[in-house]
Design a protein around this motif. Structure first.
Motif, PDB file in Angstrom:
ATOM      1  N   SER A 102      55.727  32.302  66.481  1.00 32.71           N
ATOM      2  CA  SER A 102      54.771  31.229  66.187  1.00 32.71           C
ATOM      3  C   SER A 102      53.292  32.185  65.661  1.00 32.71           C
ATOM      4  O   SER A 102      53.398  33.097  65.762  1.00 32.71           O
ATOM      5  N   SER A 103      52.709  31.472  64.842  1.00 32.29           N
ATOM      6  CA  SER A 103      51.322  31.852  64.461  1.00 32.29           C
ATOM      7  C   SER A 103      50.360  30.915  64.765  1.00 32.29           C
ATOM      8  O   SER A 103      50.276  29.609  64.449  1.00 32.29           O
ATOM      9  N   TYR A 104      49.465  31.186  65.772  1.00 30.57           N
ATOM     10  CA  TYR A 104      48.409  30.204  66.229  1.00 30.57           C
ATOM     11  C   TYR A 104      47.116  30.743  66.319  1.00 30.57           C
ATOM     12  O   TYR A 104      46.963  32.198  66.513  1.00 30.57           O
ATOM     13  N   TYR A 105      46.157  29.922  66.295  1.00 32.10           N
ATOM     14  CA  TYR A 105      44.779  30.302  66.194  1.00 32.10           C
ATOM     15  C   TYR A 105      44.009  30.085  67.747  1.00 32.10           C
ATOM     16  O   TYR A 105      44.295  29.182  68.408  1.00 32.10           O
ATOM     17  N   LEU A 150      46.371  24.700  62.464  1.00 35.27           N
ATOM     18  CA  LEU A 150      47.658  24.187  62.958  1.00 35.27           C
ATOM     19  C   LEU A 150      48.721  25.211  63.604  1.00 35.27           C
ATOM     20  O   LEU A 150      48.782  26.333  62.632  1.00 35.27           O
ATOM     21  N   THR A 151      49.179  25.125  64.918  1.00 34.60           N
ATOM     22  CA  THR A 151      50.261  26.158  64.950  1.00 34.60           C
ATOM     23  C   THR A 151      51.403  25.851  64.564  1.00 34.60           C
ATOM     24  O   THR A 151      51.980  24.812  64.714  1.00 34.60           O
ATOM     25  N   THR A 152      52.090  27.027  63.918  1.00 35.82           N
ATOM     26  CA  THR A 152      53.321  26.917  63.075  1.00 35.82           C
ATOM     27  C   THR A 152      54.468  27.807  63.635  1.00 35.82           C
ATOM     28  O   THR A 152      54.249  28.779  64.036  1.00 35.82           O
ATOM     29  N   TYR A 153      55.717  27.174  63.983  1.00 40.93           N
ATOM     30  CA  TYR A 153      56.787  27.830  64.514  1.00 40.93           C
ATOM     31  C   TYR A 153      57.689  27.886  63.243  1.00 40.93           C
ATOM     32  O   TYR A 153      57.879  26.970  62.662  1.00 40.93           O
ATOM     33  N   THR A 154      58.186  29.302  63.357  1.00 42.48           N
ATOM     34  CA  THR A 154      59.177  29.361  62.308  1.00 42.48           C
ATOM     35  C   THR A 154      60.365  29.885  62.790  1.00 42.48           C
ATOM     36  O   THR A 154      60.377  30.873  63.542  1.00 42.48           O
ATOM     37  N   ILE A 180      57.490  29.949  74.766  1.00 40.57           N
ATOM     38  CA  ILE A 180      56.017  29.482  75.120  1.00 40.57           C
ATOM     39  C   ILE A 180      55.143  28.467  74.132  1.00 40.57           C
ATOM     40  O   ILE A 180      55.090  28.745  72.884  1.00 40.57           O
ATOM     41  N   TYR A 181      54.899  27.544  74.639  1.00 41.30           N
ATOM     42  CA  TYR A 181      54.326  26.400  73.540  1.00 41.30           C
ATOM     43  C   TYR A 181      52.703  26.731  73.509  1.00 41.30           C
ATOM     44  O   TYR A 181      52.233  26.871  74.539  1.00 41.30           O
ATOM     45  N   HIS A 182      52.315  26.775  72.115  1.00 48.40           N
ATOM     46  CA  HIS A 182      50.979  27.046  71.705  1.00 48.40           C
ATOM     47  C   HIS A 182      50.614  25.875  71.099  1.00 48.40           C
ATOM     48  O   HIS A 182      51.215  25.783  69.994  1.00 48.40           O
ATOM     49  N   LYS A 183      49.554  25.090  71.508  1.00 51.69           N
ATOM     50  CA  LYS A 183      49.344  23.789  70.992  1.00 51.69           C
ATOM     51  C   LYS A 183      48.392  24.265  69.330  1.00 51.69           C
ATOM     52  O   LYS A 183      47.813  25.253  69.640  1.00 51.69           O
ATOM     53  N   SER A 184      48.233  23.399  68.452  1.00 45.13           N
ATOM     54  CA  SER A 184      47.452  23.452  67.479  1.00 45.13           C
ATOM     55  C   SER A 184      45.934  23.506  67.808  1.00 45.13           C
ATOM     56  O   SER A 184      45.378  22.818  68.767  1.00 45.13           O
ATOM     57  N   ARG A 191      66.405  28.863  57.683  1.00 44.55           N
ATOM     58  CA  ARG A 191      65.020  28.817  58.331  1.00 44.55           C
ATOM     59  C   ARG A 191      64.414  27.311  58.227  1.00 44.55           C
ATOM     60  O   ARG A 191      64.662  26.708  57.416  1.00 44.55           O
ATOM     61  N   TRP A 192      63.547  26.994  59.449  1.00 48.99           N
ATOM     62  CA  TRP A 192      63.174  25.794  59.448  1.00 48.99           C
ATOM     63  C   TRP A 192      61.665  25.993  60.234  1.00 48.99           C
ATOM     64  O   TRP A 192      61.380  27.171  60.977  1.00 48.99           O
ATOM     65  N   THR A 193      60.739  25.089  59.763  1.00 47.88           N
ATOM     66  CA  THR A 193      59.337  25.254  60.546  1.00 47.88           C
ATOM     67  C   THR A 193      59.023  23.785  61.234  1.00 47.88           C
ATOM     68  O   THR A 193      59.424  22.781  60.749  1.00 47.88           O
ATOM     69  N   PHE A 194      58.109  23.807  62.123  1.00 49.69           N
ATOM     70  CA  PHE A 194      57.495  22.937  62.781  1.00 49.69           C
ATOM     71  C   PHE A 194      56.090  23.056  63.308  1.00 49.69           C
ATOM     72  O   PHE A 194      55.752  24.444  63.422  1.00 49.69           O
ATOM     73  N   THR A 195      55.263  22.155  63.352  1.00 52.71           N
ATOM     74  CA  THR A 195      53.677  22.310  63.986  1.00 52.71           C
ATOM     75  C   THR A 195      53.600  21.674  65.210  1.00 52.71           C
ATOM     76  O   THR A 195      54.505  20.510  65.513  1.00 52.71           O
ATOM     77  N   THR A 196      52.776  22.049  66.058  1.00 49.93           N
ATOM     78  CA  THR A 196      52.517  21.439  67.361  1.00 49.93           C
ATOM     79  C   THR A 196      51.347  20.484  67.260  1.00 49.93           C
ATOM     80  O   THR A 196      50.597  20.624  66.499  1.00 49.93           O
TER      81      THR A 196
END
Length: 349
Positions: A273-276, A314-318, A304-308, A342-347
């Motif tokens: 994940s990449s989150y702020y 936006l938190t993006t999971y790859t 672990i879930y990281h909300k946007s 590969r696929w991605t989604f955002t929280t």
């Protein structure tokens, strides 16, 4: 019939029939030797036949001692195997009641299954079926016979594969626990004429489930190619719900089109994940260990879930599935990176 059996056994001298450790059925106090002038009357259901002692001994005893061309002593060549029947007694229904094998051992049908006839060896079923396609790589090739057998790599094998067969749930079912590849055609072979039948039978067949090619039963099957049927959350999904800092409500998973063999902790399936966090971007790589109950759907069990943070952060999971596990193409919304699907989604916010 019992009387006929006793008479026949009386005629067989110990030196002709003895086999190491066998019971001397003829060496009983109530038995006598049939003299040359003696006669045996046999009713075969249509006529009464009388055989003199001398003829009986000449036709039967001598035939048992050595290979003979006499009709009553028909037997295969000496090289045909240790369990060829040299002499047998049948009842009016054709059931074998007694036989003598090539080593001279007397076998009474009652010692096997009372009144039974040793059945010719035959293949009852084969799995995967002959000509089957899209087969799972973890479904071990299995051949089931109509009776228990003892096999080895020389009598049952996959062409080009050195995995020896092992007995299955019963002595009649044998499987080859070989590691198979995706999208490959295999030939399964059973050398039926080389399988020793310990019940005295000598003939064999491939049944109807395998093809007989010069005494070798053969069947072919092709394994399925590996693809991705679906991923969860879906590729490109947005606003995926969850509790910040807690485990995923719906754990990321991937479902394959056929059985896939992923080893836990091997990195074949990873998500990061990449989150702020309010001041900087954090890259969190959490490979986790994946679990599966059916080798079809694999889930990550330590995500672990990281909300946007907000609409601009936006938190993006790859997530990546390595193609080296046997994937020939990426599907179901995933993209091909060359080495992974590969696929991605955002929280959610």
């Amino acid at each position: 019939m019992i009387r006929l059996l006793m008479i026949i056994l009386l005629l067989l001298p110990a030196q002709a029939l003895a086999a190491g450790g066998s019971v001397n059925w003829w060496d009983k106090s109530a038995t006598t030797t049939l003299p040359d002038a003696g006669k045996v009357s046999v009713y075969d259901g249509s006529a009464l036949k009388t055989i003199t002692g001398s003829n009986l001994k000449a036709n039967v005893i001598d035939a048992i001692k050595a290979p003979s061309s006499q009709v009553i002593g028909i037997q295969p060549a000496p090289t045909a195997g240790a369990y060829e029947r040299k002499f047998e007694v049948k009842d009016k229904d054709g059931s074998i009641k007694m036989y003598i094998n090539a080593s001279g051992t007397v076998v009474i049908a009652g010692q096997l299954v009372l009144g039974s006839t040793p059945v010719p060896l035959a293949v009852s079923s084969v799995s995967p079926a002959n000509g089957a396609t899209a087969q799972s790589i973890i479904a071990y090739p299995t051949v089931t016979f109509n009776k228990g057998v003892d096999l080895s790599i020389s009598t049952m094998y996959i062409l080009g594969n050195s995995t020896a067969p092992v007995v299955g749930d019963t002595p009649a079912a044998w499987k080859i626990p070989a590691t198979l590849a995706y999208g490959t055609t295999y030939t399964l072979k059973v050398v039926k004429n080389s399988i020793t039948q310990t019940d005295g039978e000598t003939t064999s067949s491939c049944g109807t489930t395998m093809t007989d090619v010069s005494g070798v039963c053969q069947s072919t099957f092709t394994t399925a190619t590996l693809g991705i049927s679906s991923v969860n959350p879906a590729a490109g999904a947005t606003s995926v719900a969850g509790t910040d800092g807690a485990a995923f409500t719906t754990v990321p998973s991937t479902t394959f089109s056929t059985h896939a063999l992923l080893a836990a902790g091997a990195g074949s399936f990873t998500c990061s994940s990449s989150y702020y966090n309010g001041s900087s971007w954090i890259n969190d790589t959490t490979p986790g260990d994946y679990t599966s109950s059916d080798n079809l759907t694999y889930t990550l069990d330590s995500m672990i879930y990281h909300k946007s943070y907000d609409a601009s952060h936006l938190t993006t999971y790859t997530c990546d599935i390595v193609k080296s596990i046997g994937l020939t193409s990426c599907a179901a919304g995933t993209s091909d990176t060359g080495s992974t699907c590969r696929w991605t989604f955002t929280t959610a916010l």
